[in-house]
Design a protein around this motif. Structure first.
Motif, PDB file in Angstrom:
ATOM      1  N   UNK A 293      -5.874   0.447  15.610  1.00 22.66           N
ATOM      2  CA  UNK A 293      -6.572  -0.241  14.509  1.00 22.66           C
ATOM      3  C   UNK A 293      -6.415  -1.753  14.576  1.00 22.66           C
ATOM      4  N   UNK A 294      -5.375  -2.217  15.232  1.00 20.54           N
ATOM      5  CA  UNK A 294      -5.114  -3.660  15.232  1.00 20.54           C
ATOM      6  C   UNK A 294      -5.762  -4.387  16.407  1.00 20.54           C
TER       7      UNK A 294
ATOM      8  N   UNK B 120     -13.954   3.595  18.950  1.00 19.47           N
ATOM      9  CA  UNK B 120     -15.135   3.642  18.084  1.00 19.47           C
ATOM     10  C   UNK B 120     -14.956   2.649  16.950  1.00 19.47           C
ATOM     11  N   UNK B 121     -15.925   1.763  16.837  1.00 23.21           N
ATOM     12  CA  UNK B 121     -15.870   0.699  15.831  1.00 23.21           C
ATOM     13  C   UNK B 121     -17.002   0.916  14.831  1.00 23.21           C
ATOM     14  N   UNK B 122     -16.663   0.806  13.575  1.00 24.61           N
ATOM     15  CA  UNK B 122     -17.684   0.872  12.538  1.00 24.61           C
ATOM     16  C   UNK B 122     -18.058  -0.525  12.086  1.00 24.61           C
ATOM     17  N   UNK B 123     -19.338  -0.784  11.943  1.00 29.16           N
ATOM     18  CA  UNK B 123     -19.788  -2.099  11.497  1.00 29.16           C
ATOM     19  C   UNK B 123     -20.729  -1.920  10.317  1.00 29.16           C
ATOM     20  N   UNK B 124     -20.796  -2.963   9.494  1.00 29.10           N
ATOM     21  CA  UNK B 124     -21.732  -2.865   8.365  1.00 29.10           C
ATOM     22  C   UNK B 124     -22.385  -4.203   8.096  1.00 29.10           C
TER      23      UNK B 124
ATOM     24  N   UNK C  57     -11.920  -0.176  12.836  1.00 23.53           N
ATOM     25  CA  UNK C  57     -11.725   0.846  13.863  1.00 23.53           C
ATOM     26  C   UNK C  57     -11.864   2.226  13.218  1.00 23.53           C
ATOM     27  N   UNK C  58     -12.697   3.032  13.798  1.00 20.71           N
ATOM     28  CA  UNK C  58     -12.876   4.405  13.316  1.00 20.71           C
ATOM     29  C   UNK C  58     -11.958   5.354  14.067  1.00 20.71           C
ATOM     30  N   UNK C  59     -11.821   5.114  15.391  1.00 19.59           N
ATOM     31  CA  UNK C  59     -10.994   6.015  16.211  1.00 19.59           C
ATOM     32  C   UNK C  59     -10.680   5.324  17.536  1.00 19.59           C
TER      33      UNK C  59
END
Lengths: 239, 751
Positions: free
Chosen positions: A86-87, A124-128, A79-81
């Motif tokens: 976050x959970x 906003x979710x960050x993925x990689x 979770x970015x924001x």
């Protein structure tokens, strides 16, 4: 005063002119429509908008240099924001899943983001992927249900799109179209076979030049304004 | 004697195209009652010096006894020696300056001050030999401009030969002049004393005013006088050309543009100059675009510009002038062949007209310059379906300056006192939806056609007021000082500024002159989107300049200067995009300009060293200024004989700093990559060098004087890197190199 705002857009104009000029010279750089490139083409949340208790699953369409496009779950996600949520992101059964929290927690998140009461909360979710060399962000709307768009009336070389391989001639313009208002939807045509023209318009065309690869893939991605996304990929062969 | 007076009268009424009339010109006496010559007094050898209002020596002035026929010329230091009778009156004349008188009361006279007569006939008023307005400043006249290779007869390109001006193969994204480590908006470009909205046309990077319509170009990189304001770095002042005594029409055409210019006299007291120019590049551009390009030029980029100047000598005391210029630039293109694709449409239209009415008065020691200038401007830019700006601006600027001269006052000699005031009242109507403006030092953001984070719809006034006064006088025969103060009122932001400035000129032995200058300067937040809010204040600078000028003989001048500029209250962005005044910075530099004019030769050598840095916030790391160019060398030589003129120019200058991206994050919802940048301006493009050549050939065809010229830039095709551009995901980069060779061929005819 006399050279005030007018010069503002002049600078913007200069930038556009420069971009146009430079873009015209960018022969050695992979163009944005090139599928034959290690990249994240689009990240999808299914569905992109959820209300309390509902879940959304994240995956992405990836392009690979010398390989085929594929849909994968993120290797990592976070979770970015807003950080107070976050959970809500979990890794479950090989997939990254967001579960919309209670209305009370959403209200706290609105306070964190300084949003109006009752407003949808953008998560906003960050993925990689590829050992964190490919990174993207994706927004999932919490507190408001939404669905991904559907691809409507996709036409390839004058025929309704199916699932089979598209066979096209070389050195001819191959018309491509999808029904979408380009002022509302973001359309991207991509290929690893040939040169794409008007790749970011609903109506585009493909031309396979003599020096282009004879086979590859063709893809179209449509995004709406609510973080919804849809895509389709076809094998393509030129002869 | 009557002949002498008539000559002076003729110079005042007929010769001067109606501009500044400031010097102590003589009254026309009754013809029937001429003053008697002092025959009974002894003949003595008298020495003196002729200077202008700023204390600069006036070379080549004619000095003679009133009523006599014998004259002597002043030398390069403005000095003269003449044998006359004690008690006689000397008349000093020089083209471009008002005549001056001096009474012979001693063998060594006080300096004779000649004041500017404004425009004067066909001659360039300030010749290349005229001293500069400030240490490090320079002057370029039209004929010299046309002799510098690589400029294509263009003012903007000629400016790049000036020491202190940042040079770049292709001007990427800025529309002004970068002078002494300052942003383009920190310097002002004035035409006939008033600011113009833009300096060059959208395409071709051609100056708004053709060189043929220019009388002179004053380049003052710093230390400028109190009459100039609302700028924190330098001044480029262009003066349009008054009409000539003889009626002529001339035309010039090149691959970029073509134009005509007519000038002449209407009656005995009025001169005119009328110019019009149109781009020609738009006629050839469509054929240069390959058929395979995804581009539709629905309105081919084109421009028009026009210039008008009328000078009228109303009387011996009053002169009037009317000056006007205007432009219209337009283009529309679709970045696709599909002209229904509104998201791919780019449209731009810039047009403005400035009209200035001026009057100049002179009587005895008093003179005045009065002017009223109006500006009407519209700028429309549309990109796709989301981004747009439509600005309409009307501005009115009244301006007045009064000058009083005195031979001596309070123990000072050759005193010139000036007081002036100006009001600039502008009204803007803005409809804007654009991305946040990128400020200097901020790396290039991702291009998002849907980004309209800066929105404004409404109207506002921008009233600025200014007053100034300055006193120039000789402290002793070798030292001349100017002290002045300027006060600016930036009413929109409620700010009052006080800017003291001064200069000291010291005559040294061996033809050396030292000049020291210091001052405070302000630039109000009125550039681009700065005036959409009233939160930020003006930017400040404090400049200190020391210069040395050496003129070993006529035609040779070497001038050097060193400077230090301290900048504070620089505008930077807050995290939310609003503006603050938290930035500061410094620039240190040195410049050399050496020129030689003699016989068929004209040579020009300039070198600049500069180091300019910025700190964007308290405690932030110091970084290089985005236009920092440590080294810049220009060496030009031109030879003219008979019908031929040949010239070459060598340029060598540092590349500009670059901020390299270190990666990018893909924003999947907006379908664009957000670049991640390393430290700002930590890379630099490589040094660039090129050779430009120019050949002119002139001949007569019937009654027409024709000149054909070939001006070729970068003849040995050095394609060094200008900057880099990146792939959509910032994983690849490619050098953008200078164009290998840029020829310009043109034909000029004068009828």
């Amino acid at each position: 005063m006399s050279r005030a705002l007018a010069a503002a857009a002049l600078a913007a104009l200069g930038a556009v002119t420069t971009v146009t000029t430079l873009g015209a010279c960018a022969g050695d750089l992979d163009p944005p429509w090139q599928l034959d490139h290690d990249r994240i083409i689009a990240v999808r949340a299914t569905p992109p908008g959820i209300v309390a208790g509902q879940t959304s699953t994240i995956d992405a369409l990836l392009g690979q240099k010398g390989g085929k496009t594929s849909v994968f779950a993120p290797e990592l996600a976070t979770i970015v924001s807003p950080m107070s949520l976050a959970d809500v992101l979990t890794f479950d059964g090989g997939a990254w899943v967001v579960t919309a929290p209670s209305d009370a927690r959403l209200e706290a998140a609105r306070a964190e983001l300084e949003l109006a009461a009752g407003a949808p909360v953008p998560l906003q979710v960050g993925v990689s992927y590829a050992n964190r060399t490919l990174i993207a962000t994706k927004t999932i709307t919490l507190g408001q249900a939404a669905q991904n768009p559907a691809l409507v009336h996709v036409m390839l070389d004058g025929q309704p799109a199916g699932t089979s391989e598209l066979v096209v001639g070389k050195l001819v313009q191959v018309p491509l179209s999808v029904e979408a208002d380009d002022a509302v939807y973001d359309v991207t045509w991509l290929t690893s076979c040939g040169t794409m023209h008007d790749f970011d318009l609903p109506v585009a065309y493909l031309q396979v030049e003599a020096e282009d690869p004879d086979a590859g893939e063709l893809a179209v991605v449509v995004r709406d304004a609510k973080a919804g996304v849809a895509w389709s990929v076809w094998p393509i062969h030129a002869e | 004697m009557l002949f002498r007076y008539l000559t002076i009268f003729a110079a005042l009424v007929a010769g001067a195209g109606g501009a500044a009339a400031q010097s102590p010109a003589p009254e026309l006496p009754p013809a029937a009652d001429p003053p008697a010559l002092p025959h009974d007094l002894p003949i003595v050898s008298v020495t003196g010096r002729v200077i202008d209002a700023l204390g600069r020596p006036v070379a080549g002035a004619s000095v003679g006894v009133e009523g006599g026929t014998e004259t002597v010329k002043t030398d390069r230091d403005g000095k003269f020696q003449i044998s006359v009778t004690m008690g006689s009156t000397l008349v000093v004349e020089r083209e471009g300056l008002d005549p001056a008188l001096a009474n012979v009361s001693a063998t060594k006279l006080d300096d004779v001050v000649m004041l500017k007569a404004g425009t004067n006939a066909e001659t360039i008023e300030i010749s290349g030999e005229a001293p500069a307005a400030a240490p490090g400043a320079a002057v370029l006249d039209r004929t010299e401009l046309q002799r510098i290779p690589g400029t294509g007869n263009d003012i903007v390109r000629a400016l790049t030969a000036m020491p202190g001006v940042v040079n770049l193969q292709i001007p990427l994204g800025y529309s002004g002049v970068v002078i002494r480590g300052s942003s383009p908006q920190d310097s002002k470009v004035l035409i006939d004393d008033f600011e113009v909205p833009v300096l060059f046309h959208n395409i071709g990077f051609r100056a708004l005013v053709p060189a043929e319509a220019i009388q002179s170009l004053d380049y003052i990189p710093g230390g400028f006088d109190v009459q100039y304001g609302r700028a924190s770095s330098g001044i480029v002042a262009l003066e349009t050309r008054a009409g000539s005594d003889q009626r002529t029409t001339q035309g010039e055409v090149s691959l970029i543009d073509g134009g005509v210019l007519a000038q002449g006299r209407i009656g005995a007291r009025t001169k005119y100059m009328l110019g019009f120019r149109r781009s020609t590049i738009d006629l050839v551009l469509p054929s240069l675009i390959p058929a395979s390009a995804d581009l539709s030029l629905t309105t081919v980029p084109s421009y028009y510009d026009g210039q008008l100047r009328i000078d009228h000598a109303l009387s011996a005391k009053w002169r009037l002038y009317l000056s006007s210029l205007g432009t219209n630039d337009v283009f529309e293109l679709y970045a696709t062949k599909d002209e229904d694709a509104k998201t791919k449409r780019f449209y731009s239209n810039t047009r403005f007209v400035r009209l200035t009415l001026g009057a100049q008065y002179h009587e005895g020691p008093w003179s005045a310059k009065l002017a009223l200038s109006g500006l009407a401007q519209q700028f429309v830019f549309e990109a796709g379906v989301y981004q747009r700006i439509d600005v309409q601006l009307q501005a009115m600027t009244p301006r007045a300056e009064i000058t009083r001269t005195a031979g001596s006052w309070a123990g000072l000699s050759n005193v010139v006192w000036r007081v002036g005031a100006e009001a600039s009242i502008g009204h803007s109507t803005v409809d804007s939806a654009l991305p946040l403006e990128q400020r200097e030092g901020e790396p290039m953001p991702a291009y998002d056609p849907k980004d309209t984070s800066t929105r404004f719809h409404g109207s506002f006034w921008v009233p600025d007021f200014a007053g100034w006064t300055a006193l120039t006088a000789n402290l002793d025969p070798q030292i001349r000082a100017t002290v002045g103060v300027r006060s600016d009122v930036f009413a929109r932001i409620g700010e009052v500024a006080l800017e003291p400035r001064g200069e000291l000129q010291i005559k040294l032995p061996a033809q050396l002159t030292a000049r020291l200058s210091a001052g405070a300067y302000r630039r109000p937040p009125e550039f681009q989107s700065e005036n959409l809010s009233t939160d930020a204040g003006s930017e400040h600078s404090a400049q200190a300049i020391a210069g040395l000028q050496y003129e070993p003989r006529e035609g040779i001048r070497v001038q050097t200067s060193g400077y230090y500029t301290d900048r504070s209250h620089l505008l930077t962005h807050n995290m939310d995009g609003s503006l603050n005044n938290n930035g500061h910075g410094t620039t240190i530099g040195a410049e050399l300009l050496a020129t030689y004019r003699g016989g068929p030769w004209f040579t020009w050598l300039s070198y600049s060293y500069s180091h300019s840095t910025r700190v964007d916030a308290p405690g932030a790391e110091r970084r290089l200024f985005s236009f920092d160019q440590p080294h810049s060398l220009n060496a030009a030589v031109s030879w003219k004989r008979g019908r031929w003129q040949l010239g070459g120019r060598f340029q060598l200058y540092s590349g500009l700093p670059i901020t390299p991206p270190t990666g990018a994050v893909f924003d999947s919802d907006r379908n664009l990559y957000i670049p991640l940048y390393g430290k700002v301006n930590t890379e630099r493009a490589p040094m660039h060098h090129q050779l430009d050549v120019r050949i002119d050939y002139s001949w007569k065809w019937g009654p027409t004087d024709l000149t054909v010229f070939l001006d070729v830039q970068n003849v040995y095709m050095n394609d060094s890197v200008v900057t880099y551009f990146y792939s959509y995901d910032y994983t690849q980069r490619q050098a953008f190199k200078s164009l290998p060779i840029i020829p310009s061929i043109g034909l000029r005819g004068v009828l």
